[in-house]
Motif scaffolding. Sequence first.
Motif, mmCIF file in Angstrom:
data_model
loop_
_atom_site.group_PDB
_atom_site.id
_atom_site.type_symbol
_atom_site.label_atom_id
_atom_site.label_comp_id
_atom_site.label_asym_id
_atom_site.label_seq_id
_atom_site.Cartn_x
_atom_site.Cartn_y
_atom_site.Cartn_z
ATOM 1 N N GLY A 1 0.811 -1.208 0.000
ATOM 2 C CA GLY A 1 0.000 0.000 0.000
ATOM 3 C C GLY A 1 0.844 1.257 0.000
ATOM 4 N N VAL A 2 0.198 2.406 0.265
ATOM 5 C CA VAL A 2 0.912 3.684 0.264
ATOM 6 C C VAL A 2 0.712 4.458 1.558
ATOM 7 N N TYR A 3 0.111 3.819 2.569
ATOM 8 C CA TYR A 3 -0.118 4.522 3.836
ATOM 9 C C TYR A 3 1.203 4.648 4.593
ATOM 10 N N LYS A 4 1.569 5.877 4.962
ATOM 11 C CA LYS A 4 2.857 6.140 5.588
ATOM 12 C C LYS A 4 2.746 6.529 7.061
ATOM 13 N N GLY A 5 1.520 6.663 7.574
ATOM 14 C CA GLY A 5 1.349 7.046 8.966
ATOM 15 C C GLY A 5 1.607 5.892 9.915
ATOM 16 N N GLY A 6 1.540 6.164 11.207
ATOM 17 C CA GLY A 6 1.744 5.144 12.218
ATOM 18 C C GLY A 6 0.517 4.256 12.391
ATOM 19 N N GLU A 7 0.686 3.167 13.155
ATOM 20 C CA GLU A 7 -0.405 2.226 13.347
ATOM 21 C C GLU A 7 -1.536 2.820 14.174
ATOM 22 N N ALA A 8 -1.211 3.699 15.120
ATOM 23 C CA ALA A 8 -2.263 4.323 15.934
ATOM 24 C C ALA A 8 -3.177 5.175 15.060
ATOM 25 N N ALA A 9 -2.567 5.959 14.164
ATOM 26 C CA ALA A 9 -3.362 6.807 13.276
ATOM 27 C C ALA A 9 -4.164 5.956 12.299
ATOM 28 N N ARG A 10 -3.572 4.866 11.825
ATOM 29 C CA ARG A 10 -4.297 3.991 10.887
ATOM 30 C C ARG A 10 -5.477 3.311 11.578
ATOM 31 N N THR A 11 -5.279 2.893 12.816
ATOM 32 C CA THR A 11 -6.372 2.266 13.574
ATOM 33 C C THR A 11 -7.503 3.258 13.817
ATOM 34 N N ALA A 12 -7.129 4.497 14.143
ATOM 35 C CA ALA A 12 -8.150 5.526 14.362
ATOM 36 C C ALA A 12 -8.941 5.787 13.087
ATOM 37 N N LEU A 13 -8.268 5.738 11.951
ATOM 38 C CA LEU A 13 -8.938 5.948 10.669
ATOM 39 C C LEU A 13 -9.906 4.804 10.372
ATOM 40 N N MET A 14 -9.509 3.585 10.689
ATOM 41 C CA MET A 14 -10.424 2.450 10.531
ATOM 42 C C MET A 14 -11.661 2.632 11.404
ATOM 43 N N ALA A 15 -11.431 3.068 12.648
ATOM 44 C CA ALA A 15 -12.549 3.282 13.567
ATOM 45 C C ALA A 15 -13.495 4.349 13.025
ATOM 46 N N ARG A 16 -12.932 5.393 12.444
ATOM 47 C CA ARG A 16 -13.758 6.447 11.849
ATOM 48 C C ARG A 16 -14.616 5.885 10.710
ATOM 49 N N GLY A 17 -14.040 4.968 9.943
ATOM 50 C CA GLY A 17 -14.780 4.376 8.830
ATOM 51 C C GLY A 17 -15.945 3.514 9.288
ATOM 52 N N LEU A 18 -15.833 2.918 10.475
ATOM 53 C CA LEU A 18 -16.899 2.038 10.984
ATOM 54 C C LEU A 18 -17.884 2.769 11.889
ATOM 55 N N ALA A 19 -17.527 3.949 12.369
ATOM 56 C CA ALA A 19 -18.326 4.655 13.377
ATOM 57 C C ALA A 19 -19.689 5.087 12.839
ATOM 58 N N PHE A 20 -20.595 5.366 13.780
ATOM 59 C CA PHE A 20 -21.940 5.863 13.461
ATOM 60 C C PHE A 20 -22.643 4.968 12.449
ATOM 61 N N ALA A 21 -22.633 3.671 12.756
ATOM 62 C CA ALA A 21 -23.227 2.697 11.844
ATOM 63 C C ALA A 21 -24.715 2.968 11.641
ATOM 64 N N SER A 22 -25.162 2.771 10.409
ATOM 65 C CA SER A 22 -26.572 2.962 10.078
ATOM 66 C C SER A 22 -27.336 1.652 10.257
ATOM 67 N N GLN A 23 -28.607 1.768 10.625
ATOM 68 C CA GLN A 23 -29.445 0.566 10.701
ATOM 69 C C GLN A 23 -29.630 -0.043 9.316
ATOM 70 N N ASP A 24 -29.512 0.766 8.304
ATOM 71 C CA ASP A 24 -29.504 0.281 6.925
ATOM 72 C C ASP A 24 -28.073 -0.147 6.608
ATOM 73 N N THR A 25 -27.809 -1.443 6.712
ATOM 74 C CA THR A 25 -26.432 -1.928 6.591
ATOM 75 C C THR A 25 -25.813 -1.646 5.230
ATOM 76 N N SER A 26 -26.625 -1.380 4.206
ATOM 77 C CA SER A 26 -26.077 -1.078 2.890
ATOM 78 C C SER A 26 -25.316 0.246 2.901
ATOM 79 N N LYS A 27 -25.531 1.058 3.948
ATOM 80 C CA LYS A 27 -24.832 2.337 4.053
ATOM 81 C C LYS A 27 -23.556 2.226 4.889
ATOM 82 N N ASN A 28 -23.258 1.014 5.353
ATOM 83 C CA ASN A 28 -22.020 0.767 6.084
ATOM 84 C C ASN A 28 -21.035 0.032 5.183
ATOM 85 N N PHE A 29 -19.776 0.035 5.568
ATOM 86 C CA PHE A 29 -18.813 -0.791 4.850
ATOM 87 C C PHE A 29 -19.206 -2.254 5.040
#
Length: 499
Positions: free
Chosen positions: A69-97
């Motif tokens: 890949g091309v991600y150059k940040g640290g693991e803490a920042a990458r984990t936080a970004l993953m959490a941001r991607g999953l956060a505030f999940a919708s009851q309509d699962t098609s709107k989630n990853f």
Amino acid sequence: MQRPKICLCLTCSTLAKNLAVLEKYRRWIDMAELRADYLTDDERLYIRRFPAMAGIPVILTIRRLVDGGVYKGGEAARTALMARGLAFASQDTSKNFAYIDLEEDLDVPCIQDAALAFGTRIIRSMHNMTDTVTDLPAQMAKIRKTGYEIPKIACTPRTLVDVSTLFKESASLDCEHIVCCMGMFSSPSRILAERMGSFLTYCSPPADNIDEALTKLGHTDPIQLNTLYNFRAIDKKTDVFGITGFPLTHTLSPNLHNEGYHKHGMNAVYIPIKSESVKDALDFGKVLGIKGLSVTVPHKEDVLACLDSVSPEAAEIGACNTVVFGESGTTGYNTDAEGFEKALREFLQVKNLRGKKIAIIGAGGAAKAIAYTVYKLKGKACIFNRTLANARFLAGKYRFKYAVLGMESQKLLEEYSWLIIQTTPVGMGAGETDDSADPLIFYGFAGSEQVYDIIYNPEKTPLLRRAEQAGCRICNGYSMLKYQAYKQFELFTGVPYEN
């Protein structure tokens, strides 16, 4: 098991650009992978919005440098970004990853728990960017942490033998999985993902439109997957054919053969099988149960020693471009001679070559079929080749003359210039002004010559362009390719191509 899905990799720098790419290819794909490592820092803040924008299942992937890949940040920042991607999940699962790709060594319980709670499946991945993976079943079991996860192994086979092993070992996998070959030998695994039992196959737009690194990994164009290889129709009953050679960078054979299968309503596919060793290609064919194999440079001569039987014509020529796999083993044929003869008659509008002096450039597998045809048509020829011993050997079979390919042979080339036939790979894929791709750069055309180049990509090689500018009649090798492919098709299937 379900047929593999087609997953489009999105590697643009903004969500809007990725969405535009997705819209262009939407009809050809089943799902997409958002490579958030390619996004700008600002765009990464809004990845949570993308599944709803996409309207199809999306994988969230933030790939590290070590995993390609091309991600150059640290693991803490990458984990936080993953959490941001999953956060505030919708009851309509098609709107989630729908999926999140986590490496085998990433153990972050909060991410894993959030994915489970929000209905996002984990793809647990292992990447080897330089080598293959051995003992696939054991490796899959090792990286899979729960039954809910889809284990994925992406590796880089060093030879076609490695690919054969991966196909064999995939047959024993009893869980949902992804097997992904990368690099120059990857095409069979991408196109025949169904034979590997793979959950999906990754694809990307052509290299001139999107990240070139993905093409180098072996990604296939999604439109080609559908229209050329009929990917969605491939199943366990699909007959597999292919073409082997090296480097095998320019071939239209898949287009011709797959068009023929479609025309005749056959459940069959024809794929590129790159291999440095023709024996490895034949062994691969036996592993997959391939029915027929086209053979191109540089294997047309070496393949003869690897076959169980050879047709009289292929034995006489000393080269084979067609292998049929049958119950009694492998049988070799030569369809180049027939294809060239038809193409030459069409070009010259003559019944024979009696009394004509012809120059044959090269002394390899293609030249052998062409020399055989020229002799059959009563022509007189001189073989010009850089390695004089090879020219002497080929010329001796038909009592032709021979000479070194160079300025010292210009007078002899002029004598044998009624028809000049260029049989070497020099000029394949060349640009218009690439003089190094003209094997006769030392020769000045008079304009009375007829010049035939067996290369068809580009349509006009530097040699043909120069000959045409001098007033010569010219012809490329597409007709030869077509006619020899028609004969191959009949040998492979038992059905005439044009019926």
